[in-house]
Design a protein around this motif. Sequence first.
Motif, PDB file in Angstrom:
ATOM      1  N   ALA A  65     -15.965   8.792   1.566  1.00  0.00           N
ATOM      2  CA  ALA A  65     -15.650   9.984   2.363  1.00  0.00           C
ATOM      3  C   ALA A  65     -14.272  10.518   2.001  1.00  0.00           C
ATOM      4  CB  ALA A  65     -15.721   9.649   3.845  1.00  0.00           C
ATOM      5  N   ALA A  66     -13.280   9.620   1.929  1.00  0.00           N
ATOM      6  CA  ALA A  66     -11.917  10.038   1.600  1.00  0.00           C
ATOM      7  C   ALA A  66     -11.856  10.637   0.199  1.00  0.00           C
ATOM      8  CB  ALA A  66     -10.970   8.855   1.718  1.00  0.00           C
ATOM      9  N   ASP A  67     -12.499   9.990  -0.752  1.00  0.00           N
ATOM     10  CA  ASP A  67     -12.498  10.455  -2.135  1.00  0.00           C
ATOM     11  C   ASP A  67     -13.142  11.830  -2.237  1.00  0.00           C
ATOM     12  OD1 ASP A  67     -12.090  10.151  -4.948  1.00  0.00           O
ATOM     13  OD2 ASP A  67     -14.180   9.553  -5.177  1.00  0.00           O
ATOM     14  N   GLY A  68     -14.275  12.018  -1.543  1.00  0.00           N
ATOM     15  CA  GLY A  68     -14.956  13.306  -1.576  1.00  0.00           C
ATOM     16  C   GLY A  68     -14.129  14.417  -0.955  1.00  0.00           C
ATOM     17  N   LEU A  69     -13.488  14.109   0.168  1.00  0.00           N
ATOM     18  CA  LEU A  69     -12.637  15.110   0.824  1.00  0.00           C
ATOM     19  C   LEU A  69     -11.475  15.520  -0.063  1.00  0.00           C
ATOM     20  CD1 LEU A  69     -12.719  13.604   4.401  1.00  0.00           C
ATOM     21  CD2 LEU A  69     -13.316  15.971   3.855  1.00  0.00           C
ATOM     22  N   LEU A  70     -10.883  14.567  -0.758  1.00  0.00           N
ATOM     23  CA  LEU A  70      -9.799  14.895  -1.685  1.00  0.00           C
ATOM     24  C   LEU A  70     -10.289  15.811  -2.794  1.00  0.00           C
ATOM     25  CD1 LEU A  70      -8.153  11.363  -1.908  1.00  0.00           C
ATOM     26  CD2 LEU A  70      -7.055  13.420  -0.988  1.00  0.00           C
ATOM     27  N   GLU A  71     -11.513  15.557  -3.255  1.00  0.00           N
ATOM     28  CA  GLU A  71     -12.086  16.396  -4.307  1.00  0.00           C
ATOM     29  C   GLU A  71     -12.233  17.844  -3.842  1.00  0.00           C
ATOM     30  OE1 GLU A  71     -16.238  16.481  -6.885  1.00  0.00           O
ATOM     31  OE2 GLU A  71     -15.396  14.543  -6.319  1.00  0.00           O
ATOM     32  N   PHE A  72     -12.461  18.033  -2.530  1.00  0.00           N
ATOM     33  CA  PHE A  72     -12.583  19.379  -1.969  1.00  0.00           C
ATOM     34  C   PHE A  72     -11.238  19.947  -1.512  1.00  0.00           C
ATOM     35  CE2 PHE A  72     -16.985  18.422  -2.161  1.00  0.00           C
ATOM     36  CZ  PHE A  72     -17.661  19.623  -2.117  1.00  0.00           C
ATOM     37  N   GLY A  73     -10.154  19.204  -1.757  1.00  0.00           N
ATOM     38  CA  GLY A  73      -8.816  19.728  -1.496  1.00  0.00           C
ATOM     39  C   GLY A  73      -8.268  19.475  -0.117  1.00  0.00           C
ATOM     40  N   ALA A  74      -8.962  18.661   0.700  1.00  0.00           N
ATOM     41  CA  ALA A  74      -8.481  18.401   2.056  1.00  0.00           C
ATOM     42  C   ALA A  74      -7.234  17.519   2.049  1.00  0.00           C
ATOM     43  CB  ALA A  74      -9.584  17.735   2.876  1.00  0.00           C
ATOM     44  N   GLU A  96      -4.470   1.959  -2.825  1.00  0.00           N
ATOM     45  CA  GLU A  96      -3.578   2.390  -3.911  1.00  0.00           C
ATOM     46  C   GLU A  96      -4.200   3.528  -4.705  1.00  0.00           C
ATOM     47  OE1 GLU A  96      -0.163   2.799  -5.680  1.00  0.00           O
ATOM     48  OE2 GLU A  96      -0.522   1.352  -4.064  1.00  0.00           O
ATOM     49  N   LEU A  97      -5.499   3.429  -4.961  1.00  0.00           N
ATOM     50  CA  LEU A  97      -6.189   4.490  -5.705  1.00  0.00           C
ATOM     51  C   LEU A  97      -6.176   5.792  -4.917  1.00  0.00           C
ATOM     52  CD1 LEU A  97      -7.858   5.529  -8.037  1.00  0.00           C
ATOM     53  CD2 LEU A  97      -9.892   4.475  -7.012  1.00  0.00           C
ATOM     54  N   LEU A  98      -6.466   5.724  -3.619  1.00  0.00           N
ATOM     55  CA  LEU A  98      -6.480   6.938  -2.803  1.00  0.00           C
ATOM     56  C   LEU A  98      -5.089   7.555  -2.706  1.00  0.00           C
ATOM     57  CD1 LEU A  98      -8.935   5.909   0.060  1.00  0.00           C
ATOM     58  CD2 LEU A  98      -9.357   7.558  -1.772  1.00  0.00           C
ATOM     59  N   ARG A  99      -4.062   6.717  -2.632  1.00  0.00           N
ATOM     60  CA  ARG A  99      -2.688   7.258  -2.616  1.00  0.00           C
ATOM     61  C   ARG A  99      -2.395   7.990  -3.918  1.00  0.00           C
ATOM     62  NH1 ARG A  99      -1.047   1.737  -0.290  1.00  0.00           N
ATOM     63  NH2 ARG A  99      -0.917   2.109   1.967  1.00  0.00           N
ATOM     64  N   THR A 100      -2.855   7.430  -5.030  1.00  0.00           N
ATOM     65  CA  THR A 100      -2.661   8.074  -6.331  1.00  0.00           C
ATOM     66  C   THR A 100      -3.323   9.450  -6.368  1.00  0.00           C
ATOM     67  OG1 THR A 100      -2.606   5.917  -7.426  1.00  0.00           O
ATOM     68  CG2 THR A 100      -3.032   7.825  -8.815  1.00  0.00           C
ATOM     69  N   LEU A 101      -4.457   9.555  -5.653  1.00  0.00           N
ATOM     70  CA  LEU A 101      -5.198  10.820  -5.624  1.00  0.00           C
ATOM     71  C   LEU A 101      -4.645  11.805  -4.605  1.00  0.00           C
ATOM     72  CD1 LEU A 101      -8.830   9.364  -5.889  1.00  0.00           C
ATOM     73  CD2 LEU A 101      -7.553  10.552  -7.679  1.00  0.00           C
ATOM     74  N   GLY A 102      -3.665  11.351  -3.793  1.00  0.00           N
ATOM     75  CA  GLY A 102      -3.014  12.272  -2.871  1.00  0.00           C
ATOM     76  C   GLY A 102      -3.234  12.011  -1.402  1.00  0.00           C
ATOM     77  N   ALA A 103      -3.927  10.927  -1.062  1.00  0.00           N
ATOM     78  CA  ALA A 103      -4.171  10.620   0.350  1.00  0.00           C
ATOM     79  C   ALA A 103      -2.994   9.865   0.950  1.00  0.00           C
ATOM     80  CB  ALA A 103      -5.441   9.801   0.501  1.00  0.00           C
ATOM     81  N   GLU A 104      -2.846   9.986   2.252  1.00  0.00           N
ATOM     82  CA  GLU A 104      -1.933   9.137   3.009  1.00  0.00           C
ATOM     83  C   GLU A 104      -2.765   7.983   3.564  1.00  0.00           C
ATOM     84  OE1 GLU A 104       0.433   9.206   7.297  1.00  0.00           O
ATOM     85  OE2 GLU A 104      -0.026  11.114   6.290  1.00  0.00           O
ATOM     86  N   VAL A 105      -2.427   6.749   3.233  1.00  0.00           N
ATOM     87  CA  VAL A 105      -3.200   5.586   3.670  1.00  0.00           C
ATOM     88  C   VAL A 105      -2.316   4.669   4.509  1.00  0.00           C
ATOM     89  CG1 VAL A 105      -4.628   3.622   2.981  1.00  0.00           C
ATOM     90  CG2 VAL A 105      -4.605   5.701   1.575  1.00  0.00           C
ATOM     91  N   ARG A 106      -2.767   4.364   5.704  1.00  0.00           N
ATOM     92  CA  ARG A 106      -2.077   3.429   6.592  1.00  0.00           C
ATOM     93  C   ARG A 106      -2.908   2.151   6.640  1.00  0.00           C
ATOM     94  NH1 ARG A 106       0.601   7.157  11.381  1.00  0.00           N
ATOM     95  NH2 ARG A 106       1.035   8.963  10.063  1.00  0.00           N
ATOM     96  N   LEU A 107      -2.407   1.110   6.005  1.00  0.00           N
ATOM     97  CA  LEU A 107      -3.144  -0.134   5.850  1.00  0.00           C
ATOM     98  C   LEU A 107      -2.395  -1.279   6.513  1.00  0.00           C
ATOM     99  CD1 LEU A 107      -5.504  -1.714   4.504  1.00  0.00           C
ATOM    100  CD2 LEU A 107      -4.062  -1.918   2.461  1.00  0.00           C
ATOM    101  N   GLY A 108      -3.109  -2.015   7.364  1.00  0.00           N
ATOM    102  CA  GLY A 108      -2.505  -3.180   7.997  1.00  0.00           C
ATOM    103  C   GLY A 108      -2.735  -3.190   9.492  1.00  0.00           C
ATOM    104  N   PRO A 109      -2.497  -4.329  10.133  1.00  0.00           N
ATOM    105  CA  PRO A 109      -2.726  -4.443  11.582  1.00  0.00           C
ATOM    106  C   PRO A 109      -2.021  -3.350  12.363  1.00  0.00           C
ATOM    107  CG  PRO A 109      -2.224  -6.590  10.625  1.00  0.00           C
ATOM    108  CD  PRO A 109      -1.990  -5.578   9.539  1.00  0.00           C
TER     109      PRO A 109
END
Length: 483
Positions: A37-46, A64-77
Motif C-alpha cells: 500500500a505504501a509503495d503504491g501510494l508513493l508511486e502515485f505521488g502521495a 529503509e526502502l520506503l524511506r529511500t522512496l520518500g516515505a516517513e516511517v515510524r518504526l518501533g514500540p
Amino acid sequence: MSSSSGGLSWLPTADGASPWSQARVLVTGLGVSGFAAADGLLEFGAQVVVVEDKVTEANSDKAELLRTLGAEVRLGPGSSTLRPDGIDLIVTTGWSPTHPLLAAAAAAGIPIWSEPELAWRLSRPKRPTPWLGITGTNGKTTTTQMLESMLRAAGLRTAAVGNIGRPLMETVLDPEPYDVLAVELSSHQLHWSHALALHSAAVLNLEPDHYEWHGGPQGYRDAKAKIYSGVQVACVYNVADPATEQMVEDAEVVEGARAIGFTLGTPGLSMLGVVDDLLVDRAFIEQRRDSALELAKVADVTPAAPHNIANALAAAALARAYGVPATAVRDGLRGVRVGAHKIETVLVRDGITYVDDSKATNPHAADAALRAFESVVWIAGGQAKGTTFDDLVVSHRDRLRGAVLLGLDRAVIADALSRHAPEVPVITIEETEDGAMAQAVAAADSLARPGDTVLLAPGCASLDMYSDYAARGDAFAAAVRTG
C-alpha cells in the motif's frame, strides 16, 4: 484534534486519476499488504507516513526502502500511538476498529480504507480489471484457488490474490495487466472497504468467528455482506446457509445482477448443484428451466468431502458468471492443488492415518474436517476467540475415539466434551512450548487403533503457541514423522 481532509473534496470519490500529491496518507503496519500500500501510494505521488510497532529485520529493511522512496516511517514500540493530526486518509491492513489510532481517526472524521479498497480505487479508471470476490467463514482460500485454476484453464491471465497470494496493490499495478482476478476477501478487509463494486461475488457460509474483532455477530455479518454491494453480474450464495441468501436480498446491486445459489442437492432454477455424482449448472444456460449442463464429476474434486464439493460449486458459479466454459471448470478442478494444512494426509502408519487440518481455526471448519472421517482421534485447542464447541461435540461424539487438547482455551473444549460426550477419553497437554505438539501426537498414538484417523483440526486460532496455522501444521507433521 484536526485533520486536513476537509480540503480534499475529491477524496470520497478518489481514484488513480486524483491529485494524490495533495494527500497525506497514513499506512498502518509494515506487513506484506502494508508495504505494498505504501509503495503504491508513493508511486502515485502521495505523502506517505507508515507506523509499525514491531521491530524485525524484515520490517527494518522495508522501512529503509520506503524511506529511500520518500516515505516517513515510524518504526518501533509506541509508533502506533501517533495522533492522526494532519492526516487525510488512513490505509489499514487488518487493524481492529478499537485500536486507539483508528478510533481517534474515526472520531475525527478521517476516512479509513483497507488495502483492497486502495487497490480498487487506484486501478481505476486506467486498469479496471474485473474482480471475482470470495468471502465466508470457511473455505475462502480453497475456493479462490479453484476459481483461479478454472480461469487459467479458460486461457485467461489471472491470479489468486487479496487475503492470499500477492497483495492487491502490487497486483493491480503490475506492468502486465490481468484479464480478471480471483480475490479472497476477509471480514477484516471488507470492514474497511467502501467503494468495491465487483463483477461477481460469493459468501460461502456464515459461522461464529472473529466476534471479538467485529464487536459481535452483527458486525461480523455486516462486514461479510459488504462483498455484495455494487455487484454487477452475479451474487453467489449458499442454499444451505439462509444467512447468505438474506445478504443477497438486502444488497444494493447493479440492476440486472442475478442471485445464484449453490447446493449439494439437486439444483433449482438459477442454481448450481449435484445430480448423479455430477456437478451441474442450471443458472448460466439458456434452457435452465428444464435442463442442466454437466460441468464436472464429483470425482474431479479433491478431496471429495461435502464441504469441498460446495467450494467447487461456488467457484464454478463465479467462473460461469464470467463466461468460463464448462470444460474449463472441469479442467480447473482436475488441475488445482489446494494449499497445505487443509485436510492434508501427512502419513499412514500401522493402519492409522494422520491428517493435518491446521487451517480449521474455528468450530465450523473443524466440523467439515470431522465429517470426512469415520473414527477419529481429535487433536484440538488454541485460541477459541469466544466461540463454543457444544454443537460440534454433539454432532461428532459418535465418531470420536478420543480427544487430545492443547493450547490456551483447551478447557473450553474439555468442558464441552465432559458435558456432551463423557464416554470419550480426553488427554490434556499442559505444555505450551515447543514440545507440546510432540506430546499431543504421542497421546493420540496411545488412543488410536488401526483404521482410525488422527486429525489435527484445532477449531481454534494458533497465535497462543505458533506464528500462524501453517507453523502449527508443520509442527504436527514433524511430530508425526518422527513419532
